[in-house]
Write a protein that holds these residues in place. Structure first.
Motif, PDB file in Angstrom:
ATOM      1  N   PRO A  78     -35.661  67.451 -16.644  1.00 47.72           N
ATOM      2  CA  PRO A  78     -34.961  66.328 -15.984  1.00 47.72           C
ATOM      3  C   PRO A  78     -33.956  65.651 -16.902  1.00 47.72           C
ATOM      4  O   PRO A  78     -32.857  65.287 -16.451  1.00 47.72           O
ATOM      5  N   ALA A  79     -34.298  65.516 -18.189  1.00 44.55           N
ATOM      6  CA  ALA A  79     -33.386  64.852 -19.121  1.00 44.55           C
ATOM      7  C   ALA A  79     -32.096  65.648 -19.268  1.00 44.55           C
ATOM      8  O   ALA A  79     -30.994  65.089 -19.220  1.00 44.55           O
ATOM      9  N   ALA A  82     -29.996  65.241 -16.297  1.00 42.61           N
ATOM     10  CA  ALA A  82     -29.294  63.958 -16.278  1.00 42.61           C
ATOM     11  C   ALA A  82     -28.067  63.978 -17.184  1.00 42.61           C
ATOM     12  O   ALA A  82     -27.052  63.367 -16.854  1.00 42.61           O
ATOM     13  N   VAL A  83     -28.138  64.652 -18.318  1.00 41.81           N
ATOM     14  CA  VAL A  83     -26.985  64.624 -19.235  1.00 41.81           C
ATOM     15  C   VAL A  83     -25.989  65.745 -18.983  1.00 41.81           C
ATOM     16  O   VAL A  83     -24.964  65.810 -19.643  1.00 41.81           O
ATOM     17  N   LEU A  95     -27.073  62.582 -26.456  1.00 45.15           N
ATOM     18  CA  LEU A  95     -27.293  63.880 -27.092  1.00 45.15           C
ATOM     19  C   LEU A  95     -27.325  63.735 -28.606  1.00 45.15           C
ATOM     20  O   LEU A  95     -28.154  64.335 -29.292  1.00 45.15           O
ATOM     21  N   VAL A 142     -33.822  69.695 -25.058  1.00 44.25           N
ATOM     22  CA  VAL A 142     -32.833  69.009 -24.217  1.00 44.25           C
ATOM     23  C   VAL A 142     -31.458  69.634 -24.431  1.00 44.25           C
ATOM     24  O   VAL A 142     -30.726  69.929 -23.479  1.00 44.25           O
ATOM     25  N   TRP A 143     -31.118  69.866 -25.686  1.00 48.09           N
ATOM     26  CA  TRP A 143     -29.821  70.495 -26.000  1.00 48.09           C
ATOM     27  C   TRP A 143     -29.692  71.867 -25.367  1.00 48.09           C
ATOM     28  O   TRP A 143     -28.674  72.216 -24.793  1.00 48.09           O
ATOM     29  N   ARG A 146     -29.518  71.701 -21.525  1.00 39.75           N
ATOM     30  CA  ARG A 146     -28.219  71.172 -21.104  1.00 39.75           C
ATOM     31  C   ARG A 146     -27.184  72.296 -21.053  1.00 39.75           C
ATOM     32  O   ARG A 146     -26.437  72.435 -20.084  1.00 39.75           O
ATOM     33  N   GLN A 150     -25.195  73.720 -17.719  1.00 36.43           N
ATOM     34  CA  GLN A 150     -23.743  73.636 -17.599  1.00 36.43           C
ATOM     35  C   GLN A 150     -23.129  74.923 -17.077  1.00 36.43           C
ATOM     36  O   GLN A 150     -21.982  74.935 -16.662  1.00 36.43           O
ATOM     37  N   MET A 258     -28.170  78.393 -28.247  1.00 34.48           N
ATOM     38  CA  MET A 258     -28.155  77.262 -27.326  1.00 34.48           C
ATOM     39  C   MET A 258     -27.431  77.597 -26.044  1.00 34.48           C
ATOM     40  O   MET A 258     -26.687  76.799 -25.492  1.00 34.48           O
TER      41      MET A 258
END
Lengths: 262, 291
Positions: A78-79, A82-83, A95, A142-143, A146, A150, A258
Protein backbone atom coordinates in the motif's frame (compact mmCIF):
# COMPACT_ATOMS: atom_id res chain seq x y z
CA UNK A 1 36.83 -15.94 -23.82
CA UNK A 2 34.56 -18.77 -22.76
CA UNK A 3 37.51 -20.61 -21.22
CA UNK A 4 38.57 -17.49 -19.32
CA UNK A 5 35.00 -17.04 -18.07
CA UNK A 6 34.79 -20.62 -16.84
CA UNK A 7 38.21 -20.36 -15.20
CA UNK A 8 37.34 -17.12 -13.38
CA UNK A 9 33.97 -18.50 -12.31
CA UNK A 10 35.66 -21.62 -10.98
CA UNK A 11 38.21 -19.64 -8.94
CA UNK A 12 35.46 -17.40 -7.58
CA UNK A 13 33.27 -20.38 -6.74
CA UNK A 14 36.14 -22.43 -5.25
CA UNK A 15 35.52 -21.38 -1.62
CA UNK A 16 31.96 -22.71 -1.91
CA UNK A 17 33.20 -26.04 -3.32
CA UNK A 18 35.78 -26.19 -0.54
CA UNK A 19 33.12 -25.49 2.11
CA UNK A 20 30.89 -28.28 0.80
CA UNK A 21 33.85 -30.69 0.49
CA UNK A 22 34.97 -29.97 4.06
CA UNK A 23 31.45 -30.63 5.33
CA UNK A 24 31.65 -34.19 3.98
CA UNK A 25 35.10 -34.92 5.42
CA UNK A 26 35.99 -36.75 8.60
CA UNK A 27 37.35 -34.24 11.12
CA UNK A 28 40.95 -35.49 10.70
CA UNK A 29 40.94 -34.71 6.98
CA UNK A 30 39.34 -31.27 7.34
CA UNK A 31 42.22 -29.41 8.99
CA UNK A 32 45.21 -31.02 7.36
CA UNK A 33 48.29 -29.62 5.69
CA UNK A 34 48.54 -30.05 2.72
CA UNK A 35 44.78 -29.94 2.03
CA UNK A 36 43.07 -33.25 1.30
CA UNK A 37 41.25 -33.33 -2.04
CA UNK A 38 40.35 -37.03 -2.19
CA UNK A 39 38.51 -38.72 0.65
CA UNK A 40 35.58 -40.98 1.39
CA UNK A 41 32.59 -38.66 1.98
CA UNK A 42 30.70 -39.07 5.24
CA UNK A 43 27.42 -37.72 6.58
CA UNK A 44 28.79 -37.93 10.13
CA UNK A 45 29.12 -34.12 10.51
CA UNK A 46 25.60 -33.38 9.30
CA UNK A 47 24.23 -35.97 11.72
CA UNK A 48 26.28 -34.41 14.54
CA UNK A 49 24.94 -30.93 13.75
CA UNK A 50 21.33 -32.06 13.51
CA UNK A 51 21.51 -34.03 16.76
CA UNK A 52 23.01 -30.97 18.42
CA UNK A 53 19.67 -29.15 18.63
CA UNK A 54 19.91 -27.25 15.35
CA UNK A 55 16.17 -27.71 14.80
CA UNK A 56 15.08 -25.08 17.33
CA UNK A 57 17.36 -22.47 15.75
CA UNK A 58 16.05 -23.25 12.27
CA UNK A 59 12.48 -22.92 13.53
CA UNK A 60 13.30 -19.50 15.05
CA UNK A 61 14.91 -18.33 11.81
CA UNK A 62 11.97 -19.64 9.82
CA UNK A 63 9.49 -17.70 11.98
CA UNK A 64 11.56 -14.50 12.07
CA UNK A 65 12.15 -14.58 8.30
CA UNK A 66 8.68 -15.73 7.27
CA UNK A 67 6.59 -13.48 9.48
CA UNK A 68 8.75 -10.38 8.93
CA UNK A 69 8.63 -10.87 5.15
CA UNK A 70 4.83 -11.17 5.21
CA UNK A 71 4.60 -8.01 7.34
CA UNK A 72 6.97 -6.15 5.01
CA UNK A 73 4.85 -7.04 2.00
CA UNK A 74 1.60 -6.06 3.77
CA UNK A 75 3.03 -2.67 4.74
CA UNK A 76 5.12 -1.96 1.65
CA UNK A 77 2.54 -2.68 -1.07
CA UNK A 78 0.00 0.00 0.00
CA UNK A 79 2.81 2.44 0.79
CA UNK A 80 4.46 1.93 -2.58
CA UNK A 81 1.05 2.28 -4.22
CA UNK A 82 0.57 5.61 -2.45
CA UNK A 83 3.94 6.99 -3.58
CA UNK A 84 3.78 5.74 -7.17
CA UNK A 85 0.32 5.48 -8.64
CA UNK A 86 -1.47 8.03 -6.53
CA UNK A 87 1.37 10.31 -5.57
CA UNK A 88 0.94 12.10 -2.28
CA UNK A 89 2.57 15.48 -1.80
CA UNK A 90 6.31 15.42 -1.41
CA UNK A 91 6.67 11.89 -2.70
CA UNK A 92 10.39 12.16 -3.09
CA UNK A 93 10.74 13.41 0.50
CA UNK A 94 8.92 10.32 1.72
CA UNK A 95 11.09 8.06 -0.42
CA UNK A 96 14.17 9.90 0.78
CA UNK A 97 13.08 9.38 4.38
CA UNK A 98 12.59 5.64 3.87
CA UNK A 99 15.99 5.08 2.30
CA UNK A 100 17.69 7.35 4.83
CA UNK A 101 16.59 5.01 7.64
CA UNK A 102 18.71 2.35 5.93
CA UNK A 103 21.67 4.66 6.42
CA UNK A 104 21.08 4.88 10.15
CA UNK A 105 23.84 2.60 11.43
CA UNK A 106 22.21 -0.20 13.44
CA UNK A 107 24.80 0.21 16.20
CA UNK A 108 23.40 3.69 16.84
CA UNK A 109 20.04 2.25 17.90
CA UNK A 110 21.00 -1.07 19.44
CA UNK A 111 21.41 0.20 23.02
CA UNK A 112 18.00 1.87 23.37
CA UNK A 113 16.43 -1.15 21.68
CA UNK A 114 18.23 -3.40 24.15
CA UNK A 115 17.13 -1.32 27.14
CA UNK A 116 13.54 -0.83 25.92
CA UNK A 117 13.20 -4.53 25.06
CA UNK A 118 14.54 -5.36 28.53
CA UNK A 119 11.94 -3.15 30.19
CA UNK A 120 9.14 -4.55 28.05
CA UNK A 121 10.43 -8.05 28.91
CA UNK A 122 10.79 -8.97 25.24
CA UNK A 123 14.50 -9.72 25.19
CA UNK A 124 15.19 -13.20 23.84
CA UNK A 125 11.79 -13.08 22.13
CA UNK A 126 11.27 -13.99 18.49
CA UNK A 127 8.59 -11.29 18.14
CA UNK A 128 11.23 -8.63 18.79
CA UNK A 129 13.31 -9.93 15.90
CA UNK A 130 10.23 -10.04 13.66
CA UNK A 131 9.54 -6.34 14.32
CA UNK A 132 13.18 -5.32 13.81
CA UNK A 133 13.56 -7.35 10.60
CA UNK A 134 10.36 -5.80 9.29
CA UNK A 135 11.74 -2.32 9.96
CA UNK A 136 15.09 -3.33 8.44
CA UNK A 137 13.61 -4.49 5.10
CA UNK A 138 10.63 -2.17 4.75
CA UNK A 139 12.46 0.83 3.18
CA UNK A 140 14.06 -1.23 0.42
CA UNK A 141 10.75 -3.02 -0.19
CA UNK A 142 8.89 0.29 -0.60
CA UNK A 143 11.50 1.43 -3.12
CA UNK A 144 11.37 -1.81 -5.05
CA UNK A 145 7.58 -2.06 -5.14
CA UNK A 146 7.34 1.57 -6.23
CA UNK A 147 9.51 0.93 -9.27
CA UNK A 148 7.45 -2.15 -10.18
CA UNK A 149 4.17 -0.23 -9.81
CA UNK A 150 5.48 2.51 -12.06
CA UNK A 151 5.65 0.02 -14.92
CA UNK A 152 1.88 -0.50 -14.75
CA UNK A 153 0.19 1.57 -17.49
CA UNK A 154 -1.88 4.46 -16.13
CA UNK A 155 -4.88 3.58 -18.34
CA UNK A 156 -5.38 0.31 -16.46
CA UNK A 157 -5.78 2.20 -13.21
CA UNK A 158 -8.02 4.84 -14.70
CA UNK A 159 -10.30 2.11 -15.96
CA UNK A 160 -10.41 0.56 -12.49
CA UNK A 161 -11.17 3.90 -10.91
CA UNK A 162 -13.98 4.52 -13.46
CA UNK A 163 -15.51 1.22 -12.46
CA UNK A 164 -15.51 2.52 -8.89
CA UNK A 165 -13.05 -0.05 -7.58
CA UNK A 166 -11.61 0.86 -4.16
CA UNK A 167 -8.03 0.52 -2.99
CA UNK A 168 -8.24 -3.07 -1.77
CA UNK A 169 -10.11 -4.24 -4.85
CA UNK A 170 -7.77 -2.45 -7.27
CA UNK A 171 -4.73 -3.87 -5.53
CA UNK A 172 -6.09 -7.39 -5.29
CA UNK A 173 -7.66 -7.83 -8.69
CA UNK A 174 -5.53 -5.62 -10.93
CA UNK A 175 -2.23 -4.44 -9.53
CA UNK A 176 -0.92 -7.43 -7.58
CA UNK A 177 -1.43 -9.87 -10.48
CA UNK A 178 0.44 -7.47 -12.78
CA UNK A 179 3.44 -7.10 -10.49
CA UNK A 180 3.68 -10.67 -9.20
CA UNK A 181 7.30 -11.14 -10.40
CA UNK A 182 8.24 -7.87 -8.72
CA UNK A 183 6.49 -8.91 -5.54
CA UNK A 184 8.39 -12.20 -5.60
CA UNK A 185 11.65 -10.32 -6.11
CA UNK A 186 10.91 -8.03 -3.18
CA UNK A 187 10.01 -10.92 -0.90
CA UNK A 188 13.14 -12.83 -1.94
CA UNK A 189 15.43 -9.92 -1.06
CA UNK A 190 13.69 -9.56 2.32
CA UNK A 191 14.06 -13.29 2.98
CA UNK A 192 17.79 -13.18 2.17
CA UNK A 193 18.53 -10.28 4.50
CA UNK A 194 16.33 -11.54 7.34
CA UNK A 195 17.62 -15.12 7.20
CA UNK A 196 21.23 -13.92 7.22
CA UNK A 197 20.87 -11.19 9.88
CA UNK A 198 23.33 -11.62 12.75
CA UNK A 199 23.81 -8.38 14.72
CA UNK A 200 20.33 -8.07 16.29
CA UNK A 201 20.11 -11.82 16.81
CA UNK A 202 23.47 -11.85 18.59
CA UNK A 203 22.66 -8.99 20.94
CA UNK A 204 18.96 -9.48 21.60
CA UNK A 205 18.55 -13.23 21.93
CA UNK A 206 19.91 -15.78 24.36
CA UNK A 207 18.46 -19.23 24.96
CA UNK A 208 14.97 -19.19 23.44
CA UNK A 209 14.91 -17.02 20.35
CA UNK A 210 18.38 -17.53 18.83
CA UNK A 211 18.50 -17.90 15.08
CA UNK A 212 20.70 -19.91 12.73
CA UNK A 213 23.63 -17.42 12.47
CA UNK A 214 23.90 -17.43 16.27
CA UNK A 215 23.82 -21.23 16.23
CA UNK A 216 26.69 -21.23 13.71
CA UNK A 217 28.81 -19.01 15.92
CA UNK A 218 28.06 -21.17 18.96
CA UNK A 219 29.37 -24.15 16.97
CA UNK A 220 32.65 -22.34 16.55
CA UNK A 221 33.27 -21.23 20.09
CA UNK A 222 31.70 -23.84 22.34
CA UNK A 223 34.08 -26.76 22.50
CA UNK A 224 37.11 -25.91 20.43
CA UNK A 225 37.24 -25.92 16.68
CA UNK A 226 35.68 -28.74 14.70
CA UNK A 227 36.13 -27.54 11.17
CA UNK A 228 34.23 -30.28 9.37
CA UNK A 229 31.26 -29.97 11.72
CA UNK A 230 31.32 -26.16 11.41
CA UNK A 231 31.34 -26.52 7.61
CA UNK A 232 28.39 -28.90 7.73
CA UNK A 233 26.52 -26.40 9.91
CA UNK A 234 27.44 -23.60 7.45
CA UNK A 235 26.13 -25.61 4.52
CA UNK A 236 22.85 -26.34 6.32
CA UNK A 237 22.51 -22.69 7.40
CA UNK A 238 23.10 -21.32 3.90
CA UNK A 239 21.16 -23.96 1.95
CA UNK A 240 17.61 -22.49 2.12
CA UNK A 241 18.66 -19.08 0.79
CA UNK A 242 21.10 -20.51 -1.76
CA UNK A 243 18.43 -22.78 -3.23
CA UNK A 244 15.83 -20.00 -3.23
CA UNK A 245 18.31 -17.68 -4.95
CA UNK A 246 19.27 -20.28 -7.55
CA UNK A 247 15.65 -21.05 -8.39
CA UNK A 248 14.62 -17.38 -8.58
CA UNK A 249 17.69 -15.91 -10.33
CA UNK A 250 15.64 -13.82 -12.74
CA UNK A 251 13.61 -12.31 -9.88
CA UNK A 252 16.81 -11.66 -7.97
CA UNK A 253 18.25 -9.61 -10.83
CA UNK A 254 15.05 -7.63 -11.16
CA UNK A 255 14.87 -7.12 -7.43
CA UNK A 256 18.42 -5.92 -7.01
CA UNK A 257 18.12 -3.46 -9.86
CA UNK A 258 14.95 -2.21 -8.14
CA UNK A 259 12.80 -3.15 -11.08
CA UNK A 260 14.76 -0.90 -13.38
CA UNK A 261 14.96 -3.70 -15.96
CA UNK A 262 12.29 -3.52 -18.59
CA UNK B 1 -8.12 18.22 -3.87
CA UNK B 2 -10.56 17.80 -0.95
CA UNK B 3 -9.44 16.90 2.52
CA UNK B 4 -11.07 13.49 2.33
CA UNK B 5 -9.44 12.80 -1.01
CA UNK B 6 -6.06 13.79 0.44
CA UNK B 7 -6.42 11.34 3.29
CA UNK B 8 -7.62 8.65 0.93
CA UNK B 9 -4.43 9.05 -1.04
CA UNK B 10 -2.19 9.34 1.98
CA UNK B 11 -3.90 6.57 3.95
CA UNK B 12 -2.16 3.54 2.40
CA UNK B 13 1.21 5.12 3.10
CA UNK B 14 0.61 5.77 6.79
CA UNK B 15 1.02 2.30 8.34
CA UNK B 16 4.46 1.83 6.80
CA UNK B 17 5.48 5.41 7.56
CA UNK B 18 4.37 5.34 11.20
CA UNK B 19 5.89 1.89 11.77
CA UNK B 20 9.23 3.04 10.33
CA UNK B 21 9.25 6.25 12.36
CA UNK B 22 8.43 4.44 15.61
CA UNK B 23 10.94 1.62 15.18
CA UNK B 24 13.86 3.59 13.74
CA UNK B 25 13.53 7.19 14.90
CA UNK B 26 12.40 6.79 18.52
CA UNK B 27 15.38 4.60 19.54
CA UNK B 28 17.65 7.14 17.89
CA UNK B 29 16.17 9.96 20.00
CA UNK B 30 16.85 7.80 23.05
CA UNK B 31 20.42 7.32 21.80
CA UNK B 32 20.86 11.10 21.72
CA UNK B 33 19.56 11.24 25.32
CA UNK B 34 22.00 8.51 26.43
CA UNK B 35 24.85 10.29 24.67
CA UNK B 36 24.46 13.27 27.00
CA UNK B 37 24.83 11.10 30.09
CA UNK B 38 27.82 9.73 31.91
CA UNK B 39 26.50 6.17 32.10
CA UNK B 40 28.78 3.19 32.55
CA UNK B 41 27.12 0.02 33.84
CA UNK B 42 30.36 -0.94 35.60
CA UNK B 43 30.32 2.22 37.75
CA UNK B 44 27.51 2.27 40.32
CA UNK B 45 27.62 6.05 40.77
CA UNK B 46 27.16 6.65 37.04
CA UNK B 47 24.24 7.87 34.97
CA UNK B 48 24.32 11.61 35.42
CA UNK B 49 23.80 14.33 32.87
CA UNK B 50 27.19 15.43 31.53
CA UNK B 51 26.27 17.52 28.53
CA UNK B 52 28.65 17.19 25.63
CA UNK B 53 31.50 15.59 27.60
CA UNK B 54 31.10 12.24 25.74
CA UNK B 55 31.49 14.08 22.43
CA UNK B 56 34.61 15.85 23.62
CA UNK B 57 36.04 12.49 24.70
CA UNK B 58 35.37 10.96 21.28
CA UNK B 59 37.57 13.48 19.56
CA UNK B 60 40.38 12.67 22.03
CA UNK B 61 39.94 8.95 21.37
CA UNK B 62 42.55 7.75 18.87
CA UNK B 63 40.82 4.35 18.54
CA UNK B 64 37.66 6.12 17.40
CA UNK B 65 39.67 7.92 14.72
CA UNK B 66 41.41 4.75 13.55
CA UNK B 67 38.08 2.89 13.50
CA UNK B 68 36.57 5.68 11.42
CA UNK B 69 39.47 5.42 9.00
CA UNK B 70 39.06 1.62 8.85
CA UNK B 71 35.36 2.06 8.14
CA UNK B 72 36.19 4.31 5.20
CA UNK B 73 38.95 2.05 3.86
CA UNK B 74 36.85 -1.11 4.18
CA UNK B 75 33.72 0.43 2.66
CA UNK B 76 35.40 2.20 -0.25
CA UNK B 77 37.78 -0.71 -0.86
CA UNK B 78 34.99 -3.27 -0.90
CA UNK B 79 32.62 -1.25 -3.07
CA UNK B 80 35.41 -0.31 -5.51
CA UNK B 81 36.84 -3.81 -6.01
CA UNK B 82 33.41 -5.46 -6.00
CA UNK B 83 32.29 -3.01 -8.69
CA UNK B 84 35.35 -3.58 -10.91
CA UNK B 85 35.04 -7.36 -10.60
CA UNK B 86 31.27 -7.11 -11.02
CA UNK B 87 31.66 -5.20 -14.29
CA UNK B 88 34.20 -7.75 -15.59
CA UNK B 89 32.00 -10.71 -14.67
CA UNK B 90 28.90 -9.05 -16.10
CA UNK B 91 30.65 -8.34 -19.42
CA UNK B 92 31.83 -11.96 -19.59
CA UNK B 93 28.34 -13.24 -18.82
CA UNK B 94 26.56 -10.94 -21.27
CA UNK B 95 27.41 -13.19 -24.24
CA UNK B 96 25.87 -16.39 -25.47
CA UNK B 97 28.04 -19.36 -24.56
CA UNK B 98 27.72 -22.97 -23.49
CA UNK B 99 27.03 -23.25 -19.77
CA UNK B 100 26.11 -19.58 -19.35
CA UNK B 101 23.41 -20.43 -16.82
CA UNK B 102 25.73 -22.62 -14.77
CA UNK B 103 28.43 -19.94 -14.69
CA UNK B 104 25.91 -17.30 -13.61
CA UNK B 105 24.63 -19.58 -10.88
CA UNK B 106 28.19 -20.14 -9.65
CA UNK B 107 28.95 -16.42 -9.67
CA UNK B 108 25.90 -15.33 -7.68
CA UNK B 109 26.29 -17.95 -4.96
CA UNK B 110 28.65 -16.03 -2.62
CA UNK B 111 25.94 -13.37 -2.21
CA UNK B 112 23.51 -16.06 -1.04
CA UNK B 113 25.86 -17.75 1.44
CA UNK B 114 25.07 -16.64 5.00
CA UNK B 115 27.64 -13.90 5.85
CA UNK B 116 28.45 -15.59 9.16
CA UNK B 117 29.19 -18.80 7.26
CA UNK B 118 31.18 -16.88 4.65
CA UNK B 119 33.24 -15.14 7.33
CA UNK B 120 34.15 -18.39 9.11
CA UNK B 121 34.83 -20.05 5.76
CA UNK B 122 37.32 -17.31 4.88
CA UNK B 123 38.96 -16.95 8.27
CA UNK B 124 39.39 -20.68 8.85
CA UNK B 125 39.20 -22.78 5.70
CA UNK B 126 40.68 -20.25 3.29
CA UNK B 127 43.09 -18.03 5.24
CA UNK B 128 44.31 -20.24 8.09
CA UNK B 129 48.13 -20.02 8.16
CA UNK B 130 48.74 -23.77 8.46
CA UNK B 131 45.96 -25.52 6.53
CA UNK B 132 44.18 -22.71 4.61
CA UNK B 133 43.50 -23.17 0.93
CA UNK B 134 44.90 -19.75 -0.01
CA UNK B 135 48.33 -20.48 1.45
CA UNK B 136 48.34 -23.86 -0.29
CA UNK B 137 47.48 -22.15 -3.60
CA UNK B 138 50.22 -19.52 -3.30
CA UNK B 139 52.74 -22.20 -2.21
CA UNK B 140 52.26 -23.75 -5.68
CA UNK B 141 53.96 -20.67 -7.14
CA UNK B 142 56.58 -20.60 -4.39
CA UNK B 143 55.21 -17.87 -2.11
CA UNK B 144 55.85 -18.66 1.59
CA UNK B 145 52.80 -19.00 3.90
CA UNK B 146 51.19 -15.81 5.25
CA UNK B 147 49.33 -15.48 8.57
CA UNK B 148 46.58 -13.50 6.84
CA UNK B 149 44.19 -12.43 9.59
CA UNK B 150 47.00 -11.65 12.05
CA UNK B 151 49.37 -9.72 9.81
CA UNK B 152 46.98 -8.38 7.14
CA UNK B 153 43.62 -8.10 8.93
CA UNK B 154 42.11 -5.42 6.67
CA UNK B 155 43.12 -7.24 3.49
CA UNK B 156 41.65 -10.47 4.89
CA UNK B 157 38.36 -8.77 5.70
CA UNK B 158 38.32 -7.13 2.26
CA UNK B 159 38.83 -10.51 0.58
CA UNK B 160 35.79 -11.96 2.32
CA UNK B 161 33.70 -8.82 1.73
CA UNK B 162 34.60 -8.38 -1.94
CA UNK B 163 33.84 -12.07 -2.50
CA UNK B 164 30.44 -11.64 -0.91
CA UNK B 165 29.44 -8.37 -2.62
CA UNK B 166 30.77 -8.90 -6.15
CA UNK B 167 27.70 -10.95 -7.19
CA UNK B 168 25.50 -8.05 -6.09
CA UNK B 169 27.28 -5.51 -8.32
CA UNK B 170 27.56 -8.09 -11.09
CA UNK B 171 23.80 -8.68 -11.15
CA UNK B 172 23.13 -4.93 -11.22
CA UNK B 173 25.56 -4.29 -14.07
CA UNK B 174 24.20 -7.33 -15.91
CA UNK B 175 20.70 -5.87 -15.65
CA UNK B 176 22.10 -2.66 -17.13
CA UNK B 177 23.83 -4.48 -19.98
CA UNK B 178 20.71 -6.44 -20.85
CA UNK B 179 18.58 -3.32 -21.00
CA UNK B 180 21.00 -1.79 -23.50
CA UNK B 181 19.37 -1.20 -26.88
CA UNK B 182 21.14 -3.53 -29.30
CA UNK B 183 20.80 -1.21 -32.32
CA UNK B 184 23.11 1.37 -30.76
CA UNK B 185 25.82 -1.27 -30.32
CA UNK B 186 25.35 -2.47 -33.89
CA UNK B 187 25.57 1.09 -35.16
CA UNK B 188 28.84 1.56 -33.29
CA UNK B 189 30.15 -1.66 -34.79
CA UNK B 190 29.20 -0.63 -38.32
CA UNK B 191 30.97 2.67 -37.76
CA UNK B 192 34.07 0.59 -37.08
CA UNK B 193 34.42 1.56 -33.40
CA UNK B 194 36.77 -0.73 -31.48
CA UNK B 195 35.51 -2.77 -28.51
CA UNK B 196 37.27 -0.43 -26.06
CA UNK B 197 35.81 2.67 -27.67
CA UNK B 198 32.31 1.20 -27.74
CA UNK B 199 32.64 0.24 -24.09
CA UNK B 200 33.88 3.63 -22.90
CA UNK B 201 31.63 5.83 -25.04
CA UNK B 202 28.45 3.77 -25.44
CA UNK B 203 28.18 1.07 -22.80
CA UNK B 204 29.60 2.81 -19.72
CA UNK B 205 27.38 5.92 -19.98
CA UNK B 206 24.32 3.68 -20.28
CA UNK B 207 25.44 1.70 -17.25
CA UNK B 208 25.84 4.84 -15.14
CA UNK B 209 22.53 4.57 -13.29
CA UNK B 210 23.15 0.94 -12.47
CA UNK B 211 26.68 1.61 -11.26
CA UNK B 212 25.48 4.51 -9.13
CA UNK B 213 22.71 2.39 -7.64
CA UNK B 214 25.22 -0.38 -6.92
CA UNK B 215 27.61 2.03 -5.23
CA UNK B 216 24.83 3.57 -3.14
CA UNK B 217 23.23 0.31 -1.99
CA UNK B 218 26.59 -1.41 -1.59
CA UNK B 219 27.83 1.44 0.59
CA UNK B 220 24.69 1.37 2.76
CA UNK B 221 25.19 -2.30 3.52
CA UNK B 222 28.99 -2.50 3.63
CA UNK B 223 29.43 0.50 5.93
CA UNK B 224 27.48 -1.47 8.55
CA UNK B 225 29.76 -4.51 8.25
CA UNK B 226 29.90 -6.36 11.54
CA UNK B 227 29.81 -10.13 10.95
CA UNK B 228 33.15 -10.42 9.14
CA UNK B 229 35.01 -8.29 11.65
CA UNK B 230 33.46 -10.00 14.68
CA UNK B 231 34.30 -13.45 13.32
CA UNK B 232 37.51 -13.00 11.35
CA UNK B 233 39.65 -10.65 13.44
CA UNK B 234 37.49 -9.47 16.38
CA UNK B 235 38.78 -6.03 15.41
CA UNK B 236 42.34 -7.13 16.03
CA UNK B 237 45.16 -7.47 16.41
CA UNK B 238 44.52 -4.91 19.16
CA UNK B 239 42.11 -2.55 17.45
CA UNK B 240 43.89 -2.59 14.08
CA UNK B 241 40.89 -3.79 12.08
CA UNK B 242 37.97 -2.45 14.12
CA UNK B 243 35.48 -0.43 12.10
CA UNK B 244 32.98 1.93 13.72
CA UNK B 245 30.11 -0.55 14.13
CA UNK B 246 32.46 -3.03 15.78
CA UNK B 247 34.13 -0.45 18.03
CA UNK B 248 30.77 0.94 19.18
CA UNK B 249 29.57 -2.61 19.85
CA UNK B 250 32.70 -3.19 21.94
CA UNK B 251 32.19 -0.01 23.97
CA UNK B 252 28.52 -0.85 24.58
CA UNK B 253 28.39 -4.59 25.10
CA UNK B 254 31.88 -5.38 26.37
CA UNK B 255 32.85 -2.06 27.99
CA UNK B 256 29.28 -1.31 29.18
CA UNK B 257 29.98 2.35 28.45
CA UNK B 258 26.50 3.31 27.30
CA UNK B 259 27.02 7.08 27.22
CA UNK B 260 30.22 6.91 25.23
CA UNK B 261 28.89 4.33 22.77
CA UNK B 262 25.72 6.38 22.27
CA UNK B 263 27.71 9.51 21.48
CA UNK B 264 29.75 7.59 18.90
CA UNK B 265 26.51 6.34 17.38
CA UNK B 266 25.24 9.90 17.05
CA UNK B 267 28.47 11.09 15.44
CA UNK B 268 28.34 8.22 12.95
CA UNK B 269 24.72 9.01 12.09
CA UNK B 270 25.47 12.68 11.49
CA UNK B 271 28.45 11.84 9.28
CA UNK B 272 26.39 9.25 7.39
CA UNK B 273 23.52 11.69 6.81
CA UNK B 274 25.89 14.31 5.39
CA UNK B 275 27.48 11.82 3.00
CA UNK B 276 24.18 10.17 2.14
CA UNK B 277 22.49 13.45 1.31
CA UNK B 278 25.04 14.10 -1.40
CA UNK B 279 24.87 10.55 -2.68
CA UNK B 280 21.06 10.47 -2.74
CA UNK B 281 20.79 13.80 -4.54
CA UNK B 282 23.01 12.28 -7.22
CA UNK B 283 20.88 9.16 -7.51
CA UNK B 284 17.61 11.07 -7.49
CA UNK B 285 18.89 13.29 -10.28
CA UNK B 286 19.70 10.38 -12.53
CA UNK B 287 16.41 8.63 -11.67
CA UNK B 288 14.33 11.71 -12.33
CA UNK B 289 16.10 12.23 -15.61
CA UNK B 290 14.64 8.93 -16.74
CA UNK B 291 11.17 9.01 -15.19
Amino acid sequence: MTTVTWLLAFVFFAPVIWLVMTAFKPESAAASNPPVFFFVPTFEQFEAVLSNGAGAYFLNSLIATGVSTILVVLLAVPAAYAVSIRPVKKTSDVLFFFISTKMLPVVAVIMPIYVIAGQLKVLDNIGTLVILYTAMNLPIAVWMMRSFFQEVPAEVLEAASMDGAGLIKTLRTILIPMVTPGLAATALICVIFAWNEFFFALNLTAANASTVPVFLVSQMTSEGLFLAKLSAASVLASLPVVIAGWVAQKQLVRGLSMGAVK
Amino acid sequence: MSKAEGWRRRGPLLPALIFTIVITQLPFLVTIWYSLRNWNLLRPDGNQFTGLQNYVDIFMDSTFRSSALNSIVITLGCVFFAMILGIIFALLLDRKFRGQGVVRTMLITPFLIMPVAGATLWSISMLNPSFGLVNWAISLVGIPPVDWTASHPIISILMALVWQWTPFTMLLVLAGLQSQPKDVLEAAQIDGASWTKTFVWVTLPQLRRYIELGVLLGTIYVVNTFDQIYLMTAGGPGTASANLPFYIYQRAFLGFDIGQAAAMGVVVVIATIIIATFALRLIFRSFDAKD
